[in-house]
Scaffold this motif. Structure first.
Motif, mmCIF file in Angstrom:
data_model
loop_
_atom_site.group_PDB
_atom_site.id
_atom_site.type_symbol
_atom_site.label_atom_id
_atom_site.label_comp_id
_atom_site.label_asym_id
_atom_site.label_seq_id
_atom_site.Cartn_x
_atom_site.Cartn_y
_atom_site.Cartn_z
ATOM 1 N N UNK A 19 -60.090 2.577 16.455
ATOM 2 C CA UNK A 19 -58.909 3.253 15.926
ATOM 3 C C UNK A 19 -59.281 4.570 15.260
ATOM 4 N N UNK A 20 -60.465 4.634 14.642
ATOM 5 C CA UNK A 20 -60.915 5.888 14.051
ATOM 6 C C UNK A 20 -61.133 6.969 15.095
ATOM 7 N N UNK A 21 -61.751 6.596 16.228
ATOM 8 C CA UNK A 21 -61.950 7.570 17.310
ATOM 9 C C UNK A 21 -60.617 8.023 17.888
ATOM 10 N N UNK A 22 -59.709 7.080 18.074
ATOM 11 C CA UNK A 22 -58.404 7.427 18.627
ATOM 12 C C UNK A 22 -57.645 8.355 17.680
ATOM 13 N N UNK A 23 -57.659 8.031 16.396
ATOM 14 C CA UNK A 23 -56.959 8.850 15.409
ATOM 15 C C UNK A 23 -57.572 10.237 15.322
ATOM 16 N N UNK A 24 -58.906 10.298 15.301
ATOM 17 C CA UNK A 24 -59.575 11.592 15.223
ATOM 18 C C UNK A 24 -59.260 12.453 16.440
ATOM 19 N N UNK A 25 -59.300 11.849 17.621
ATOM 20 C CA UNK A 25 -59.006 12.611 18.838
ATOM 21 C C UNK A 25 -57.547 13.066 18.868
ATOM 22 N N UNK A 26 -56.621 12.181 18.510
ATOM 23 C CA UNK A 26 -55.202 12.519 18.564
ATOM 24 C C UNK A 26 -54.857 13.648 17.600
ATOM 25 N N UNK A 79 -53.260 13.405 26.329
ATOM 26 C CA UNK A 79 -54.693 13.644 26.542
ATOM 27 C C UNK A 79 -55.541 12.532 25.935
ATOM 28 N N UNK A 80 -55.178 12.083 24.748
ATOM 29 C CA UNK A 80 -55.960 11.032 24.097
ATOM 30 C C UNK A 80 -55.843 9.711 24.847
ATOM 31 N N UNK A 81 -54.639 9.347 25.251
ATOM 32 C CA UNK A 81 -54.460 8.091 25.987
ATOM 33 C C UNK A 81 -55.168 8.138 27.336
ATOM 34 N N UNK A 82 -55.143 9.283 28.008
ATOM 35 C CA UNK A 82 -55.833 9.352 29.303
ATOM 36 C C UNK A 82 -57.349 9.329 29.112
ATOM 37 N N UNK A 83 -57.850 9.937 28.030
ATOM 38 C CA UNK A 83 -59.298 9.889 27.771
ATOM 39 C C UNK A 83 -59.747 8.465 27.461
ATOM 40 N N UNK A 84 -58.943 7.731 26.703
ATOM 41 C CA UNK A 84 -59.304 6.354 26.408
ATOM 42 C C UNK A 84 -59.125 5.463 27.627
ATOM 43 N N UNK A 85 -58.233 5.824 28.545
ATOM 44 C CA UNK A 85 -58.131 5.106 29.810
ATOM 45 C C UNK A 85 -59.359 5.317 30.673
ATOM 46 N N UNK A 86 -59.980 6.484 30.540
ATOM 47 C CA UNK A 86 -61.180 6.789 31.311
ATOM 48 C C UNK A 86 -62.381 5.976 30.839
ATOM 49 N N UNK A 87 -62.480 5.703 29.556
ATOM 50 C CA UNK A 87 -63.672 5.013 29.062
ATOM 51 C C UNK A 87 -63.571 3.492 29.155
ATOM 52 N N UNK A 88 -62.434 2.966 29.614
ATOM 53 C CA UNK A 88 -62.352 1.520 29.825
ATOM 54 C C UNK A 88 -63.262 1.118 30.976
#
Length: 194
Positions: free
Chosen positions: A106-113, A138-147
């Motif tokens: 959640x910290x990475x997601x918050x920081x990126x967003x 952009x953040x949701x697609x980046x986190x979709x890429x790292x799954x």
């Protein structure tokens, strides 16, 4: 081998000017409505730690039931003590690991967003809903890429993340912008009356 470029006066001048410009850099004024990136990241880390730890603690209930069954079948007090100690250690490790993983995610997601949202606001010169939508997409697609998964699965997750990020962030961004303007108007009216 000796580096010749370090002895050129132009290179040394450029290096000194780069170092001084970084120390003397004045940040651009923050746009109204943008949030502090560091504060929101820290809040996201702590929220993620709380969520991850509580989720693992709730999942540990079934493991505790197994230990209780083993305790009932064992008559030796030392063996019961060892079973309880092992169960508590494993539970502590699971909850701690869940807290750390949840906080990092959640910290990475918050920081990126919020970093992308502030970057878009600074580059465009205006804070509006499109910054929120762009950052969310952009953040949701980046986190979709790292799954985990194959390249095709990751591409699907990226597209799905981009669409869902935009779909969720558009109404939420509109609400946030509305509340920002409403609170600014309330503050203006309050100070105007005083």
């Amino acid at each position: 081998m000796k580096c010749v470029c370090l002895h050129h006066p132009e290179f040394i001048q450029l290096l000194v000017s780069l170092i001084l410009s970084n120390f003397l850099y004045q940040a651009s004024p923050k746009l109204a409505g943008t949030v502090n990136w560091g504060t929101t990241t820290v809040i996201g880390i702590f929220d993620g730690m709380l969520y991850g730890g509580s989720k693992e603690a709730a999942a540990s209930v079934s493991k505790d039931a197994e230990v209780t069954l083993k305790l009932g079948s064992t008559k030796d007090k030392r063996e019961q003590y060892r079973l309880m100690r092992d169960a508590m250690e494993k539970r502590f490790i699971r909850v701690t690991r869940g807290s750390i993983v949840g906080g990092v995610r959640l910290g990475m997601f918050t920081a990126a967003f919020y970093g992308l949202q502030n970057l878009l606001a600074e580059q465009r010169g205006v804070h509006d809903v499109f910054n929120v939508v762009g950052a969310g997409s952009a953040t949701a697609s980046a986190f979709g890429l790292i799954l985990l998964g194959s390249l095709r699965w990751r591409a699907r997750n990226m597209m799905l993340g981009s669409v869902l990020g935009s779909a969720f962030c558009f109404p939420l961004g509109n609400i946030a912008i509305f509340l920002d303007t409403l609170s600014a108007q309330i503050v203006d009216v309050t100070f105007a009356d005083a």
